[in-house]
Every structure is written in structure tokens, then in C-alpha cells.
Design an enzyme around this catalytic site. Structure first.
Site, PDB file in Angstrom:
ATOM      1  N   GLU A 138      46.579  37.688  81.531  1.00  0.00           N
ATOM      2  CA  GLU A 138      44.980  37.717  81.271  1.00  0.00           C
ATOM      3  C   GLU A 138      44.923  37.113  80.010  1.00  0.00           C
ATOM      4  O   GLU A 138      45.853  37.242  78.884  1.00  0.00           O
ATOM      5  CB  GLU A 138      44.492  38.987  81.098  1.00  0.00           C
ATOM      6  CG  GLU A 138      44.367  39.543  82.576  1.00  0.00           C
ATOM      7  CD  GLU A 138      44.071  41.002  82.669  1.00  0.00           C
ATOM      8  OE1 GLU A 138      43.308  41.455  81.606  1.00  0.00           O
ATOM      9  OE2 GLU A 138      43.982  41.881  83.634  1.00  0.00           O
ATOM     10  N   ARG A 195      46.039  47.254  87.480  1.00  0.00           N
ATOM     11  CA  ARG A 195      46.446  46.477  86.584  1.00  0.00           C
ATOM     12  C   ARG A 195      47.195  45.376  87.544  1.00  0.00           C
ATOM     13  O   ARG A 195      47.504  45.521  88.386  1.00  0.00           O
ATOM     14  CB  ARG A 195      47.829  47.087  85.856  1.00  0.00           C
ATOM     15  CG  ARG A 195      47.473  48.027  84.682  1.00  0.00           C
ATOM     16  CD  ARG A 195      47.012  47.202  83.474  1.00  0.00           C
ATOM     17  NE  ARG A 195      46.622  48.078  82.371  1.00  0.00           N
ATOM     18  CZ  ARG A 195      45.571  48.460  82.065  1.00  0.00           C
ATOM     19  NH1 ARG A 195      44.397  48.251  82.838  1.00  0.00           N
ATOM     20  NH2 ARG A 195      45.421  49.165  80.878  1.00  0.00           N
ATOM     21  N   HIS A 236      38.274  41.509  83.625  1.00  0.00           N
ATOM     22  CA  HIS A 236      38.898  42.840  83.213  1.00  0.00           C
ATOM     23  C   HIS A 236      37.745  43.712  82.632  1.00  0.00           C
ATOM     24  O   HIS A 236      37.643  43.887  81.556  1.00  0.00           O
ATOM     25  CB  HIS A 236      39.912  42.841  82.414  1.00  0.00           C
ATOM     26  CG  HIS A 236      40.578  43.877  82.362  1.00  0.00           C
ATOM     27  ND1 HIS A 236      42.079  44.094  81.955  1.00  0.00           N
ATOM     28  CD2 HIS A 236      40.333  45.249  82.230  1.00  0.00           C
ATOM     29  CE1 HIS A 236      42.640  45.355  81.876  1.00  0.00           C
ATOM     30  NE2 HIS A 236      41.611  46.113  82.143  1.00  0.00           N
TER      31      HIS A 236
HETATM   32  C1  OXD Z   1      41.790  50.629  80.478  1.00  0.00           C
HETATM   33  C2  OXD Z   1      41.246  49.275  80.813  1.00  0.00           C
HETATM   34  O1  OXD Z   1      43.112  50.747  80.504  1.00  0.00           O
HETATM   35  O2  OXD Z   1      40.162  48.962  80.522  1.00  0.00           O
HETATM   36  O3  OXD Z   1      40.845  51.438  79.906  1.00  0.00           O
HETATM   37  O4  OXD Z   1      42.096  48.482  81.500  1.00  0.00           O
END
Ligand code: OXD
Length: 308
Positions: free
Chosen positions: A252, A223, A271
Site C-alpha cells: 500500500e 490485511r 484502506h
Molecule cells: C486498523 C486499520 O488497523 O485501519 O485500524 O487498518
């Protein structure tokens, strides 16, 4: 109608198509297409980015199955006590392991240079690096982190993993969060796959970079807000880190004016390292649905004290 998704139309179609392929033929609607009365009957919601207005519109809600590994998007939402939240576990390791390997190999072999030379039709031979002498640290020791550690184990000198408790993975040096300074000391490569919680917020920054080997490399697939992005920019500009691969960001989509786009040696991806594939999501959902209906413990239940 007691089961609904909170997905965009395309994902909803794919997800329900996979459910049908697995023999599940009960009707599942999209939350967005239901009226208030129908929303009031939803007991089970599958999806992602579910917000307070959705939860408030579903007074009969008992279970939310998140469509991904992380559920940080639900952290600000006040959930009634009867609502259990589950996340998808044990699905993302292989994809994210490949992505981490791609990122590190591209750095070691200087693949940017290869592309640029080819565009210029330039035959520029250079001494290509190797992963064999690297010390690689994986920050996060759940199923994703353990998988990534196992991908790197045969390829590098040493793999380390840091978890809340000291991880015990064969052939990997484990460190508990109290032992973080030893974990970072002399790391060549840091791979971040932590969930975002108050404990992990901005937990990687200048103190950690200072312990790593000069010219190291950072991969963030977990993250964005776990990384102090300003300190990362400074570390790259000072040459303390020689590059990075960032797939997740504090904001994002990454705004066009962010300096991260143009940092030397840094790759920005949108992402995509751990895709929520419809077949995997459907299989996890059906397993948990049968547990839910039989009153058995669900898989991947979120512990909100821990934050994931
Ligand atoms: C998830 C992501 O949490 O793709 O699966 O970030």
C-alpha cells in the site's frame, strides 16, 4: 513531557482537540517536534507506524497505544520488555459492517452496470439479484467479525464465522480454524477481517476458492497479505470468483501497475473501511490512560504470541 503522539500534524490536532473536548487538558506533543532529550522522557506514545528508531529514541517508554485495530506494523520492532502495546478494540465493527454490506450489495445489484448505463443515458432493464439466498462467511470472529456477522444475519440465508476457536454467535454457524474446509464449502461470499500474523499470512488462496460456490465474491477488509493476490487474480480470470472488493493490499498504496486495478468485477478502495475517528481514539486513549495511571489492566493489550 511524558505523553506524545506519533501522528501527522492534522491527526494530532484532531486527536488532541477531541481529548480537550473530553476534559483532558494536559500537554501532549508530537514526537516529531521534540528534541532528543524530550524524547527520552516519553513514557506513553499514541500513534501508528511507530518504527524501531522511534522506540530506540524513547528509553523511558512504557506503553504504546496503537491508533487502530491492527498492530502488525510493530511486529518487526524489537520492544524492550517493559513496553506494553494496546490496540483499539470494539470501535471498528459498525464502519466495517457498513462497508462489507455496501460491497456485497453493489455486487448483488450490479451497481457498476447502473453507473455505466447512466453515463451512457441508457435505459437497460435487467433482473436485479437478491441477497436472500446467499451463504456468507466471515473470516475472523473478534468484535469486528461478530459485528459484520450480525449485519448480514437478517439479510441472507446463512452466516458463518470462522475463528481460532469455534465462535458462538447467536444465529451464526461457527467454525474453528481446524474446521476450515467446512467453513468454505459452498460459500457465496467470503468477508475477510483477520489480523495479519504468521498464521494468517497468505491463508486464503486457490484451495479456499475451490471450495466456494463457483462465481462467488470476496471482500478483504483486514490485511492485504492474508490473501494470495496472484491466486485471486487467477480465480477472477478463470471465472471461479465473479468479483471482489479489496480495501487492503500486500503493498500500500497499491502500485499503478498492479493488475488488481483492472480486474473485472473487482473494486479497489484505499484502506478506508475502518477509519480511526479522532473521537473514538480519544475516548479509548483516556480510558486506558486512567487505567495506566491507576495500575489497572489496560484494554486491548496485544498478545505477541498470538500476534494481535
Ligand atoms: C486498523 C486499520 O488497523 O485501519 O485500524 O487498518
Amino acid at each position: 513531557m511524558d505523553i506524545a503522539t506519533y501522528l501527522d500534524e492534522r491527526m494530532h490536532r484532531r486527536f488532541t482537540g477531541e481529548l480537550r473536548a473530553l476534559g483532558f487538558n494536559e500537554p501532549i506533543s508530537r514526537y516529531e517536534e521534540l528534541n532528543n532529550e524530550e524524547r527520552g522522557e516519553i513514557r506513553v506514545l499514541f500513534g501508528w507506524d511507530i518504527d524501531q528508531s522511534v522506540v530506540d529514541a524513547c528509553p523511558a517508554l512504557e506503553w504504546i497505544q496503537g491508533a487502530g485495530a491492527g498492530v502488525d506494523w510493530l511486529a518487526p520492532v524489537r520492544l524492550p520488555q517493559q513496553v506494553t502495546v494496546t490496540r483499539i478494540i470494539d470501535r471498528f465493527g459498525p464502519d466495517m459492517g457498513e462497508f462489507a454490506l455496501l460491497s456485497v450489495l453493489a455486487w448483488v445489484k450490479d451497481y457498476r452496470r447502473i453507473y455505466q448505463q447512466q453515463v451512457r443515458k441508457e435505459w437497460g432493464r435487467y433482473l436485479v439479484g437478491s441477497m436472500a439466498g446467499l451463504t456468507v462467511g466471515v473470516l475472523g470472529a473478534g468484535s469486528i467479525g461478530s459485528h459484520i456477522a450480525s449485519v448480514f444475519k437478517p439479510l441472507v440465508r446463512e452466516v458463518r464465522a470462522l475463528g481460532r476457536r469455534r465462535p458462538e454467535v447467536d444465529g451464526v454457524r461457527g467454525f474453528s480454524s481446524q474446521e476450515w474446509t467446512s467453513f468454505y464449502t459452498e460459500l457465496d461470499v467470503l468477508i475477510m477481517v483477520l489480523p495479519h500474523t504468521p498464521d494468517t499470512h497468505r491463508s486464503v488462496g486457490k484451495e479456499q476458492f475451490a471450495l466456494m460456490r463457483p462465481g462467488g465474491f470476496l471482500v478483504n477488509l483486514g490485511r492485504g497479505p492474508i490473501l494470495d493476490e496472484d491466486e485471486f487474480v487467477a480465480a477472477i480470470r478463470l471465472g471461479q470468483l465473479s468479483g471482489g472488493a479489496l480495501d487492503v493490499f500486500s503493498l500500500e498504496p497499491l502500485p499503478a501497475e498492479s493488475s488488481l486495478w483492472e480486474l473485472p468485477g473487482v473494486t479497489v478502495t484505499p484502506h478506508i473501511s475502518g477509519p480511526s475517528r479522532a473521537d473514538g481514539m480519544a475516548a479509548v486513549f483516556l480510558e486506558n490512560l486512567s487505567r495506566f495511571r491507576a495500575g489497572r489492566p489496560l484494554l486491548g493489550v496485544v498478545d505477541w504470541k498470538r500476534g494481535y
